[in-house]
Enzyme design. Sequence first.
Site, PDB file in Angstrom:
ATOM      1  N   LYS A 235      90.391 114.403 -11.658  1.00 22.81           N
ATOM      2  CA  LYS A 235      89.973 113.602 -12.815  1.00 22.81           C
ATOM      3  C   LYS A 235      91.051 112.614 -13.263  1.00 22.81           C
ATOM      4  O   LYS A 235      90.735 111.497 -13.679  1.00 22.81           O
ATOM      5  CB  LYS A 235      89.566 114.500 -13.981  1.00 22.81           C
ATOM      6  CG  LYS A 235      90.677 115.329 -14.588  1.00 22.81           C
ATOM      7  CD  LYS A 235      90.151 116.232 -15.694  1.00 22.81           C
ATOM      8  CE  LYS A 235      91.239 117.119 -16.251  1.00 22.81           C
ATOM      9  NZ  LYS A 235      92.248 116.406 -17.005  1.00 22.81           N
ATOM     10  N   THR A 236      92.337 113.010 -13.147  1.00 18.86           N
ATOM     11  CA  THR A 236      93.408 112.096 -13.572  1.00 18.86           C
ATOM     12  C   THR A 236      93.423 110.852 -12.684  1.00 18.86           C
ATOM     13  O   THR A 236      93.658 109.733 -13.168  1.00 18.86           O
ATOM     14  CB  THR A 236      94.779 112.804 -13.541  1.00 18.86           C
ATOM     15  OG1 THR A 236      94.671 114.038 -14.235  1.00 18.86           O
ATOM     16  CG2 THR A 236      95.852 111.965 -14.210  1.00 18.86           C
TER      17      THR A 236
ATOM     18  N   ASP B  67      90.178 112.154 -22.152  1.00 14.10           N
ATOM     19  CA  ASP B  67      90.365 113.260 -21.211  1.00 14.10           C
ATOM     20  C   ASP B  67      90.096 114.580 -21.938  1.00 14.10           C
ATOM     21  O   ASP B  67      90.234 114.665 -23.156  1.00 14.10           O
ATOM     22  CB  ASP B  67      91.807 113.216 -20.694  1.00 14.10           C
ATOM     23  CG  ASP B  67      92.014 114.128 -19.492  1.00 14.10           C
ATOM     24  OD1 ASP B  67      91.013 114.572 -18.906  1.00 14.10           O
ATOM     25  OD2 ASP B  67      93.170 114.394 -19.144  1.00 14.10           O
ATOM     26  N   GLU B  68      89.733 115.614 -21.183  1.00 11.31           N
ATOM     27  CA  GLU B  68      89.485 116.964 -21.732  1.00 11.31           C
ATOM     28  C   GLU B  68      88.493 116.909 -22.906  1.00 11.31           C
ATOM     29  O   GLU B  68      88.691 117.527 -23.948  1.00 11.31           O
ATOM     30  CB  GLU B  68      90.801 117.618 -22.195  1.00 11.31           C
ATOM     31  CG  GLU B  68      91.866 117.731 -21.121  1.00 11.31           C
ATOM     32  CD  GLU B  68      91.552 118.771 -20.046  1.00 11.31           C
ATOM     33  OE1 GLU B  68      90.441 119.322 -20.042  1.00 11.31           O
ATOM     34  OE2 GLU B  68      92.433 119.008 -19.197  1.00 11.31           O
TER      35      GLU B  68
ATOM     36  N   ARG C 284      92.916 128.422 -10.929  1.00 10.29           N
ATOM     37  CA  ARG C 284      94.331 127.997 -10.834  1.00 10.29           C
ATOM     38  C   ARG C 284      94.864 128.248  -9.425  1.00 10.29           C
ATOM     39  O   ARG C 284      95.869 127.676  -9.015  1.00 10.29           O
ATOM     40  CB  ARG C 284      95.230 128.779 -11.807  1.00 10.29           C
ATOM     41  CG  ARG C 284      94.969 128.639 -13.303  1.00 10.29           C
ATOM     42  CD  ARG C 284      94.770 127.234 -13.767  1.00 10.29           C
ATOM     43  NE  ARG C 284      93.355 126.880 -13.753  1.00 10.29           N
ATOM     44  CZ  ARG C 284      92.880 125.643 -13.788  1.00 10.29           C
ATOM     45  NH1 ARG C 284      93.701 124.627 -13.784  1.00 10.29           N
ATOM     46  NH2 ARG C 284      91.582 125.403 -13.789  1.00 10.29           N
TER      47      ARG C 284
ATOM     48  N   GLN D  27      85.256 124.770 -18.679  1.00 16.29           N
ATOM     49  CA  GLN D  27      86.664 125.015 -19.035  1.00 16.29           C
ATOM     50  C   GLN D  27      86.906 124.845 -20.532  1.00 16.29           C
ATOM     51  O   GLN D  27      88.033 124.587 -20.965  1.00 16.29           O
ATOM     52  CB  GLN D  27      87.575 124.074 -18.241  1.00 16.29           C
ATOM     53  CG  GLN D  27      87.551 124.346 -16.747  1.00 16.29           C
ATOM     54  CD  GLN D  27      88.600 123.548 -16.002  1.00 16.29           C
ATOM     55  OE1 GLN D  27      89.784 123.833 -16.058  1.00 16.29           O
ATOM     56  NE2 GLN D  27      88.155 122.514 -15.295  1.00 16.29           N
TER      57      GLN D  27
END
Length: 673
Positions: A28-29, A214-215, A602, A245
């Site tokens: 996503k970044t 973002d997020e 993770r 998430q």
Amino acid sequence: MRLNTSQQQAVEYVSGPCLVLAGAGSGKTRVITNKIAYLIREAGYQARHIAAVTFTNKAAREMKERVAQTLGRQEARGLLISTFHTLGLEIIKREHAALGIKSNFSLFDDQDQMALLKDLTEQWLEGDKDLLNQLRSTISNWKNDLIDPVIAKARSHTQKDQLFAHCYDLYDKQLRACGILDFDDLILLPTLLLQKNEEARDRWQNRIRYLLIDEYQDTNTSQYEFIKLLVGQRARFTVVGDDDQSIYSWRGARPQNLVLLKEDFPALKVIKLEQNYRSSGRILKAANILIENNPHIFEKKLFSELGYGEHLKVISADNEEHEAERVIGDLIGHRFANNSHYGEYAILYRGNHQSRIFEKVLMQNRIPYKISGGTSFFSRTEIKDIMAYLRLLTNPDDDNAFIRIINTPKREIGPATLQKLGEWATKRSVSLFHASSDIGLTEILSGKRLESLTTFITWFSDLMTRIETEPFEVVQALLHGIHYESWLYETSPSPTAADMRMRNVEQLFTWLGEMLRGDDLDEPMTLAQAVSRFTLRDMLERNESEEENDEVQLMTLHASKGLEFPYVYLVGMEEGLLPHQVSIDEENIEEERRLAYVGITRAQKELTFSLSRQRRQYGETINPEPSRFLLELPQDDIQWESQKTQVTAEQRMIKGQSRLSALRAQIEKAKNS
């Protein structure tokens, strides 16, 4: 690396509102940074009309670095990349007159906030830490839901809610009188301003013509309203998020904001990023199957092209000590067999208390480790107290420092006195310190309050006059004059705790003495220079804590979000721990499942779970059941210890040869280094 089809589509869609549903590890970044470049180079936007917003300073810093690599400095000039709260602060600074607050307002951190709430509520809460934490959380939630004290009072029905609403009113009046903002005000005030002030709204909508967030799943009510007001009717924005998430409901986050987005912006285009670049296929299969047990607004399924990977393992133990020994033993064996580094391993847990026994076993085995979220030296209460005194000594206009120290230690200068002083300072357009020595102060203060304040200000002013000529003597006189050591022994939970805190203060003064005297390499500093250097040292210390060393990483599941590790141990997989008992009681299992999903995703190469058959809890021994989440995973992909398959002689030989090769490689490396 080239963008995949979905990523490319997310980058190039700029003609309307866009939701990028970005699964864990889906890049996503890269999408956000490439989209910023696309907006500037292809879509005709100027950098100064684009803002990208996220939740943490670390995330904002990383995004800035990535953008700097993609765009040149000239192209990126004026681009705003920040946290929500930094953007809010920027608006408040520019619009302070419209908000009716003074330009040199002060900011309260959580410790300042707790100290003030404790003073204001002493007669009702009697310093009860649990109640004070509940009150702070309630006030924060009210502010995040755009509820002021008047509305809070009107909506409060129980006696406790009514008391909390009354305390909120007292707290709010105190902040306003002293020109102070707390963390939640940094979103609340700009949101209310943009709601009510059309001129300010037009100004900021013209300044920010394209917004990236973002997020997004972590936004609360006020942040969502803030976003809507910034994008306006034009609705040129991209939000990137993942409902699977969303793990911060306790902080006010509302995954329902994904639903609202579709309702408020019917033209919303949804683009899914489902290819994961982090984990093996088996890990992603387990994560997908687990999270399918939650209801979904948008369906998505992660996939990987990195191979199917190793089985997921489950380690069982007799109790928590045995669990730590078994996990660390497994880690040591795995590292030896794979010739890997300690920094490639992470131990994740639901609650901070679980880390202690793992720390103990790691230390016993002399294994380097790092716990994320440790306390910086300069974040300790006693250091912040003394630093506030030093800041006020060198800058009498520092209202935040004045508020922190004026009644620490106690001087009978309580919140009521401070509120009157704040109102007087605002009226006279001076700092709180200068207002305290104003001749006209007798109009609003009298008796013991005035006497206590005048005595302190006279003594402190005398110290200020001697700073230039005898700085070291002034610092010694300061510490002696406030009787800080006695205060620590009165207020600390134990003499040992007081002693440790005093040693920290002594360490600070040792450093200060060295800086004031100078050494062979550095010239002597003034007190003002030394205080500035301490502030810089604090910043550097925080940055140093983010350096990557070869250490096993220990952290909570919440702290692990956004990170990745080759080998992950997810410990304490039991009912009551994960899912947490409070969440079971409150029937909030869905968020706990999302937390387990975050932990699983993770892991890049291998994932190991652990659980105990017995565990001590509040002085009692309990026999927890295995976590329901373990049972929801695809059992064909999990290797429970009790179900281990028999290893053939041939397999044993191959494994032995592999370990021997690894050992030889290590010996060869040691010889050559």
